[in-house]
Design a protein around this motif. Structure first.
Motif, PDB file in Angstrom:
ATOM      1  N   MET A  44       0.847  -1.188   0.000  1.00  0.00           N
ATOM      2  CA  MET A  44       0.000   0.000   0.000  1.00  0.00           C
ATOM      3  C   MET A  44       0.889   1.246   0.000  1.00  0.00           C
ATOM      4  O   MET A  44       2.051   1.188   0.390  1.00  0.00           O
ATOM      5  N   LYS A  45       0.312   2.336  -0.436  1.00  0.00           N
ATOM      6  CA  LYS A  45       1.072   3.586  -0.511  1.00  0.00           C
ATOM      7  C   LYS A  45       0.609   4.530   0.598  1.00  0.00           C
ATOM      8  O   LYS A  45      -0.561   4.551   0.960  1.00  0.00           O
ATOM      9  N   ALA A  46       1.559   5.295   1.115  1.00  0.00           N
ATOM     10  CA  ALA A  46       1.185   6.333   2.077  1.00  0.00           C
ATOM     11  C   ALA A  46       1.854   7.635   1.638  1.00  0.00           C
ATOM     12  O   ALA A  46       2.837   7.617   0.903  1.00  0.00           O
ATOM     13  N   ARG A  47       1.309   8.721   2.099  1.00  0.00           N
ATOM     14  CA  ARG A  47       1.859  10.032   1.758  1.00  0.00           C
ATOM     15  C   ARG A  47       2.816  10.495   2.840  1.00  0.00           C
ATOM     16  O   ARG A  47       2.513  10.379   4.030  1.00  0.00           O
ATOM     17  N   CYS A  48       3.949  11.030   2.436  1.00  0.00           N
ATOM     18  CA  CYS A  48       4.922  11.548   3.401  1.00  0.00           C
ATOM     19  C   CYS A  48       4.354  12.811   4.050  1.00  0.00           C
ATOM     20  O   CYS A  48       4.008  13.756   3.341  1.00  0.00           O
ATOM     21  N   PRO A  49       4.239  12.826   5.408  1.00  0.00           N
ATOM     22  CA  PRO A  49       3.693  14.012   6.081  1.00  0.00           C
ATOM     23  C   PRO A  49       4.593  15.233   5.897  1.00  0.00           C
ATOM     24  O   PRO A  49       4.147  16.360   6.048  1.00  0.00           O
ATOM     25  N   GLU A  50       5.858  15.001   5.545  1.00  0.00           N
ATOM     26  CA  GLU A  50       6.816  16.108   5.411  1.00  0.00           C
ATOM     27  C   GLU A  50       6.771  16.723   4.017  1.00  0.00           C
ATOM     28  O   GLU A  50       6.621  17.929   3.860  1.00  0.00           O
ATOM     29  N   CYS A  51       6.888  15.877   2.978  1.00  0.00           N
ATOM     30  CA  CYS A  51       7.055  16.421   1.621  1.00  0.00           C
ATOM     31  C   CYS A  51       5.961  15.953   0.658  1.00  0.00           C
ATOM     32  O   CYS A  51       5.990  16.305  -0.515  1.00  0.00           O
ATOM     33  N   ASP A  52       5.027  15.144   1.170  1.00  0.00           N
ATOM     34  CA  ASP A  52       3.920  14.638   0.360  1.00  0.00           C
ATOM     35  C   ASP A  52       4.373  13.606  -0.678  1.00  0.00           C
ATOM     36  O   ASP A  52       3.630  13.250  -1.585  1.00  0.00           O
ATOM     37  N   GLY A  53       5.618  13.139  -0.535  1.00  0.00           N
ATOM     38  CA  GLY A  53       6.117  12.086  -1.437  1.00  0.00           C
ATOM     39  C   GLY A  53       5.385  10.774  -1.168  1.00  0.00           C
ATOM     40  O   GLY A  53       4.650  10.636  -0.184  1.00  0.00           O
ATOM     41  N   GLU A  54       5.620   9.807  -2.051  1.00  0.00           N
ATOM     42  CA  GLU A  54       4.924   8.532  -1.926  1.00  0.00           C
ATOM     43  C   GLU A  54       5.813   7.521  -1.197  1.00  0.00           C
ATOM     44  O   GLU A  54       6.956   7.306  -1.593  1.00  0.00           O
ATOM     45  N   ILE A  55       5.280   6.940  -0.124  1.00  0.00           N
ATOM     46  CA  ILE A  55       6.054   5.960   0.658  1.00  0.00           C
ATOM     47  C   ILE A  55       5.367   4.605   0.541  1.00  0.00           C
ATOM     48  O   ILE A  55       4.165   4.483   0.779  1.00  0.00           O
ATOM     49  N   GLU A  56       6.142   3.604   0.173  1.00  0.00           N
ATOM     50  CA  GLU A  56       5.616   2.243   0.056  1.00  0.00           C
ATOM     51  C   GLU A  56       5.553   1.613   1.453  1.00  0.00           C
ATOM     52  O   GLU A  56       6.545   1.586   2.169  1.00  0.00           O
ATOM     53  N   VAL A  57       4.388   1.135   1.841  1.00  0.00           N
ATOM     54  CA  VAL A  57       4.246   0.429   3.117  1.00  0.00           C
ATOM     55  C   VAL A  57       3.749  -0.979   2.797  1.00  0.00           C
ATOM     56  O   VAL A  57       2.687  -1.151   2.206  1.00  0.00           O
ATOM     57  N   TYR A  58       4.568  -1.980   3.166  1.00  0.00           N
ATOM     58  CA  TYR A  58       4.199  -3.353   2.823  1.00  0.00           C
ATOM     59  C   TYR A  58       3.013  -3.850   3.659  1.00  0.00           C
ATOM     60  O   TYR A  58       2.779  -3.382   4.766  1.00  0.00           O
ATOM     61  N   ASP A  59       2.283  -4.810   3.097  1.00  0.00           N
ATOM     62  CA  ASP A  59       1.072  -5.310   3.758  1.00  0.00           C
ATOM     63  C   ASP A  59       1.371  -5.990   5.096  1.00  0.00           C
ATOM     64  O   ASP A  59       0.543  -5.993   5.995  1.00  0.00           O
ATOM     65  N   ASP A  60       2.587  -6.586   5.204  1.00  0.00           N
ATOM     66  CA  ASP A  60       2.914  -7.297   6.453  1.00  0.00           C
ATOM     67  C   ASP A  60       3.642  -6.386   7.447  1.00  0.00           C
ATOM     68  O   ASP A  60       4.343  -6.857   8.340  1.00  0.00           O
ATOM     69  N   VAL A  61       3.455  -5.083   7.312  1.00  0.00           N
ATOM     70  CA  VAL A  61       4.132  -4.123   8.190  1.00  0.00           C
ATOM     71  C   VAL A  61       3.725  -4.366   9.651  1.00  0.00           C
ATOM     72  O   VAL A  61       2.594  -4.771   9.938  1.00  0.00           O
ATOM     73  N   ILE A  62       4.698  -4.151  10.543  1.00  0.00           N
ATOM     74  CA  ILE A  62       4.444  -4.328  11.981  1.00  0.00           C
ATOM     75  C   ILE A  62       4.293  -2.951  12.610  1.00  0.00           C
ATOM     76  O   ILE A  62       5.001  -2.011  12.243  1.00  0.00           O
ATOM     77  N   ASN A  63       3.381  -2.872  13.584  1.00  0.00           N
ATOM     78  CA  ASN A  63       3.195  -1.637  14.327  1.00  0.00           C
ATOM     79  C   ASN A  63       4.539  -1.186  14.905  1.00  0.00           C
ATOM     80  O   ASN A  63       5.214  -1.961  15.569  1.00  0.00           O
ATOM     81  N   GLY A  64       4.952   0.021  14.633  1.00  0.00           N
ATOM     82  CA  GLY A  64       6.215   0.514  15.180  1.00  0.00           C
ATOM     83  C   GLY A  64       7.380   0.455  14.197  1.00  0.00           C
ATOM     84  O   GLY A  64       8.460   0.975  14.481  1.00  0.00           O
ATOM     85  N   GLU A  65       7.164  -0.179  13.056  1.00  0.00           N
ATOM     86  CA  GLU A  65       8.236  -0.276  12.064  1.00  0.00           C
ATOM     87  C   GLU A  65       8.554   1.107  11.490  1.00  0.00           C
ATOM     88  O   GLU A  65       7.703   1.986  11.442  1.00  0.00           O
ATOM     89  N   ILE A  66       9.802   1.254  11.046  1.00  0.00           N
ATOM     90  CA  ILE A  66      10.233   2.547  10.513  1.00  0.00           C
ATOM     91  C   ILE A  66      10.226   2.500   8.988  1.00  0.00           C
ATOM     92  O   ILE A  66      10.731   1.542   8.382  1.00  0.00           O
ATOM     93  N   VAL A  67       9.646   3.512   8.377  1.00  0.00           N
ATOM     94  CA  VAL A  67       9.727   3.640   6.919  1.00  0.00           C
ATOM     95  C   VAL A  67      10.414   4.975   6.602  1.00  0.00           C
ATOM     96  O   VAL A  67      10.325   5.921   7.375  1.00  0.00           O
ATOM     97  N   THR A  68      11.113   4.995   5.485  1.00  0.00           N
ATOM     98  CA  THR A  68      11.832   6.206   5.098  1.00  0.00           C
ATOM     99  C   THR A  68      11.247   6.734   3.796  1.00  0.00           C
ATOM    100  O   THR A  68      11.010   5.965   2.860  1.00  0.00           O
ATOM    101  N   CYS A  69      11.032   8.031   3.760  1.00  0.00           N
ATOM    102  CA  CYS A  69      10.505   8.621   2.534  1.00  0.00           C
ATOM    103  C   CYS A  69      11.624   8.634   1.488  1.00  0.00           C
ATOM    104  O   CYS A  69      12.705   9.181   1.744  1.00  0.00           O
ATOM    105  N   PRO A  70      11.399   8.016   0.323  1.00  0.00           N
ATOM    106  CA  PRO A  70      12.466   7.978  -0.689  1.00  0.00           C
ATOM    107  C   PRO A  70      12.750   9.352  -1.288  1.00  0.00           C
ATOM    108  O   PRO A  70      13.791   9.557  -1.912  1.00  0.00           O
ATOM    109  N   GLU A  71      11.844  10.292  -1.074  1.00  0.00           N
ATOM    110  CA  GLU A  71      12.045  11.608  -1.683  1.00  0.00           C
ATOM    111  C   GLU A  71      12.780  12.583  -0.769  1.00  0.00           C
ATOM    112  O   GLU A  71      13.746  13.219  -1.175  1.00  0.00           O
ATOM    113  N   CYS A  72      12.329  12.683   0.500  1.00  0.00           N
ATOM    114  CA  CYS A  72      12.989  13.664   1.389  1.00  0.00           C
ATOM    115  C   CYS A  72      13.886  13.019   2.429  1.00  0.00           C
ATOM    116  O   CYS A  72      14.647  13.709   3.113  1.00  0.00           O
ATOM    117  N   GLY A  73      13.804  11.687   2.591  1.00  0.00           N
ATOM    118  CA  GLY A  73      14.713  11.003   3.507  1.00  0.00           C
ATOM    119  C   GLY A  73      14.277  10.980   4.963  1.00  0.00           C
ATOM    120  O   GLY A  73      14.985  10.460   5.814  1.00  0.00           O
TER     121      GLY A  73
END
Lengths: 296, 57
Positions: free
Chosen positions: B1-30
């Motif tokens: 699934m896709k999520a929007r970066c709260p910082e730059c509005d970039g697109e962040i990929e969030v996998y379906d098996d994501v665990i609560n508390g996992e860290i994702v990095t915005c590929p656009e703003c880092g």
């Protein structure tokens, strides 16, 4: 062992504050073995220090695998859990010794584990006195800290003075404890050995990245397979036993002069780099060890 | 699934098996974000805790 307890009925508490790659592997390893795991985010909890074992184990599980990335958070929480009778891997005593390099060196040295020549000082004058004995270059490390943070090579009198002056300006009492180590002539790598209980599970070389002298994987260090020689196994097991045992990463340097020297024992093991060099199921070994703790 | 970066509005990929508390990095703003899975299963991204001086092994 408590009444009615077995590996089937236990619930391991995996206490964390950040889900790293390692925490995901540990969770998966438990699921593969049908061992129940309670994920507990330590940041969201408040703990009544007067509560009893039942209340504490209801929230945190028993045994607990302590995986907090924040050392002091993990240490203090472990103190509470242990005092209520919850079995924690690693124990408070082990965490206390491993979390502070000065305490680790003292513990290892007392047990006859080879360590680099190290001096402690508490002022700038003291550091220069230590350097009279150790010579330049030497390595200055914070007593508490990981990933090579704030480690410095003391190359000469001028840089030493500047580094100590900077540390004096940082408002942190622990940074006024100066842990100074003789420079070890070694290949540009160190060896990480993961010990689980009384077993050496895996080992890897960690090479410094091209633009850094530190070998920490968190700093970009690269892991490569390392054979577990009888000498390495003996030193690693002795080091793990000296600090009290558990799930530990023993870091050694290969001194050209003195052979293997243990410079650190880590109590919240990061094994992503090491795992990339071996087929050993490190997470599985850890989970099985923690599940087995209830029998010991 | 896709999520929007709260910082730059970039697109962040969030996998379906994501665990609560996992860290994702915005590929656009880092920027690093922590995944919070809400009661209805909705994904929220909150700024990840900044590295502390006692962080590590």
């Amino acid at each position: 062992m408590r009444i009615g307890e077995s590996e089937m009925t236990i619930e391991i508490g995996l206490v964390y504050d950040r889900i790293r790659w390692e925490e995901k592997q540990l969770l998966k390893a438990a699921q593969d073995r049908e061992i129940k795991v309670k994920m507990v985010d330590s940041r969201k909890e408040s703990v009544n220090l007067l509560s009893n074992y039942e209340e504490i184990s209801e929230t945190f599980g028993d045994p607990v695998l302590q995986r907090c990335i924040s050392y002091f958070r993990g240490l203090h929480l472990t103190a509470i859990l242990e005092s209520k009778g919850v079995r924690v891997v690693n124990s408070f005593d082990v965490s206390l010794k491993c979390g502070n390099k000065l305490f680790t060196t003292l513990t290892l040295s007392k047990a006859g584990v080879p360590v680099p020549e190290t001096m402690a000082a508490f002022t700038m004058d003291g550091v220069f006195k230590a350097l009279n004995d150790l010579g330049y270059p030497a390595v200055l490390k914070p007593v508490v800290g990981s990933w090579g943070r704030l480690m410095a090579i003391l190359k000469d009198k001028e840089t030493t003075q500047a580094i100590i002056e900077l540390r004096e300006k940082i408002n942190n009492a622990l940074l006024q404890i100066y842990y100074v180590q003789k420079w070890v002539d070694r290949p540009p790598r160190d060896i990480r050995v993961v010990v689980v209980g009384d077993e050496v599970v895996a080992a890897s070389y960690r090479y410094s990245p091209v633009d850094d002298w530190r070998t920490n994987v968190a700093r970009g260090g690269k892991s490569e397979a390392c054979p577990i020689t009888p000498e390495l196994e003996e030193v690693a097991l002795k080091a793990a036993e000296a600090v009290g045992g558990g799930v530990l990463a023993v870091d050694c340097m290969e001194s050209r002069e003195k052979g293997l020297l243990v410079h650190e024992v880590n109590n919240t093991v990061e094994f992503r780099g090491l795992a990339s060099t071996t087929n050993v199921d490190i997470a599985g070994k850890i989970i099985e060890y923690v599940a087995g703790v209830v029998k010991r | 699934m896709k999520a929007r970066c709260p910082e730059c509005d970039g697109e962040i990929e969030v996998y379906d098996d994501v665990i609560n508390g996992e860290i994702v990095t915005c590929p656009e703003c880092g920027m690093d974000f922590e995944v919070v899975i809400e009661e209805k299963g909705e994904i929220k991204l909150v700024p990840a805790e900044v590295e502390g001086e006692d962080w590590g092994e």
